[in-house]
Design a protein around this motif. Sequence first.
Motif, PDB file in Angstrom:
ATOM      1  N   HIS A 151     -35.012  72.214  40.483  1.00 40.19           N
ATOM      2  CA  HIS A 151     -35.675  71.269  41.373  1.00 40.19           C
ATOM      3  C   HIS A 151     -36.918  70.650  40.743  1.00 40.19           C
ATOM      4  N   VAL A 166     -36.180  65.887  37.278  1.00 46.51           N
ATOM      5  CA  VAL A 166     -36.238  64.485  37.666  1.00 46.51           C
ATOM      6  C   VAL A 166     -36.032  64.339  39.176  1.00 46.51           C
ATOM      7  N   ALA A 167     -35.593  65.429  39.830  1.00 50.50           N
ATOM      8  CA  ALA A 167     -35.316  65.357  41.266  1.00 50.50           C
ATOM      9  C   ALA A 167     -36.536  64.954  42.098  1.00 50.50           C
ATOM     10  N   TYR A 196     -36.944  61.191  42.073  1.00 49.95           N
ATOM     11  CA  TYR A 196     -35.982  60.500  42.941  1.00 49.95           C
ATOM     12  C   TYR A 196     -36.406  60.613  44.396  1.00 49.95           C
ATOM     13  N   LEU A 197     -36.831  61.815  44.797  1.00 47.95           N
ATOM     14  CA  LEU A 197     -37.156  62.025  46.206  1.00 47.95           C
ATOM     15  C   LEU A 197     -38.423  61.274  46.615  1.00 47.95           C
ATOM     16  N   SER A 242     -37.660  56.822  45.159  1.00 49.52           N
ATOM     17  CA  SER A 242     -36.471  55.973  45.316  1.00 49.52           C
ATOM     18  C   SER A 242     -36.569  55.070  46.532  1.00 49.52           C
ATOM     19  N   GLU A 243     -37.357  55.477  47.542  1.00 54.14           N
ATOM     20  CA  GLU A 243     -37.466  54.619  48.720  1.00 54.14           C
ATOM     21  C   GLU A 243     -38.164  53.297  48.373  1.00 54.14           C
ATOM     22  N   PRO A 303     -32.405  54.505  52.176  1.00 51.12           N
ATOM     23  CA  PRO A 303     -32.872  55.812  52.656  1.00 51.12           C
ATOM     24  C   PRO A 303     -32.086  56.992  52.087  1.00 51.12           C
ATOM     25  N   ASN A 304     -30.813  56.801  51.790  1.00 54.84           N
ATOM     26  CA  ASN A 304     -30.024  57.919  51.266  1.00 54.84           C
ATOM     27  C   ASN A 304     -30.246  58.053  49.760  1.00 54.84           C
ATOM     28  N   VAL A 305     -30.887  59.160  49.366  1.00 53.74           N
ATOM     29  CA  VAL A 305     -31.232  59.339  47.949  1.00 53.74           C
ATOM     30  C   VAL A 305     -29.982  59.458  47.091  1.00 53.74           C
ATOM     31  N   VAL A 306     -28.942  60.131  47.626  1.00 47.91           N
ATOM     32  CA  VAL A 306     -27.722  60.311  46.833  1.00 47.91           C
ATOM     33  C   VAL A 306     -27.128  58.950  46.478  1.00 47.91           C
ATOM     34  N   VAL A 326     -29.258  57.255  43.728  1.00 46.03           N
ATOM     35  CA  VAL A 326     -29.047  57.836  42.399  1.00 46.03           C
ATOM     36  C   VAL A 326     -27.671  57.443  41.873  1.00 46.03           C
TER      37      VAL A 326
END
Lengths: 221, 117
Positions: free
Chosen positions: A118, A121-122, A125-126, A129-130, A136-139, A142
């Motif tokens: 965790h 790079v996670a 993104y969290l 990314s917004e 809104p969906n990070v997946v 990515v």
Amino acid sequence: MVEFVDIALLVLLGITAFSILRQKNLFAAVMMAGIYSLLSAGLFVVMDAVDVAFTEAAVGAGISTILMLGTLALVGHSEHQPQHRPILPLFVVILTGAVLVYGTLDIPQFGDASNPAHHHVAPHYLEESEHEIGIPNVVTSVLASYRGYDTMGETTVIFAALVGVLLLLSLGPRPRRVVSNGQRISDTDSGKPVSEGGVEEAQEDTLQISPEEKTLGDTNG
Amino acid sequence: MTALGLFNYWAVIFLMMVGFYTLIARGNLVKKIIGLNIFQTSVFILYITMGKITGGTAPIFVEGGEDVIYSNPIPHVLILTAIVVGVATSAVGLSLVIRIKEAFGTIEEDEIQDESL
């Protein structure tokens, strides 16, 4: 509660997998494999991977099962009793399992927020990314943006698999030719494939068919 | 959830080994592909297990949720790709099985071996 669901689903998965192994009727085994996929989709929901759960339920439990059922319709659905003793495979499996269990002993504990997985790079993104992508969906961001090339590569793999399946199935058993005295007897005049020749001879021969002949053979057969 | 400790990993290893055994010990080719699928799915579970954070939620932003913990999205992305590739692999495998059935008239490993001798 979450722990309970997690354990219950994993136990059910274990039972399903074991009964697939024991099942002699392939039709039943394929159905059990569908149940196995669906249970694992449930487990993905419990572990917060909702996108993966959709995909597993649709692709793993749906399309896979349909592909397998289609195959069973062509190849029949009973399995013979294996003739050799299963001692060597059992030994290999137990050994591999033991090594893997040994490997888990110093793996980070389940669900710990300080796990190394965790911390690379996670978090970026969290957190970003917004603003950077605006979804809104990070997946999704990515998959489609940060790792867009990865997804493009995946599409290439699917295309390659599609071409492979089409080639394998369209060659078919149709234009079987008999080789006698090193000369190939053509079947294009008769309009019917010559199929008396044994399977072994026809096999090497189908590989040598030139494109024009193949088209002819396909239109005839 | 830390009470679970390593249970998930061990369950995954059990599933993996059941799939592996089906793959190497069963003679029927369709059964082998089902075994391969069991193995694949257990790898997916392993990855998703690694991405889970206790008390976390799915990595989809919620309104005004500054102190919400999200689970790690990267394993999810990797496994989405892997699921689709896995189905592509089994499709190719199954069409090979159909060709083998056409050529040898059987999909049992030992009978194919007898026939090709």
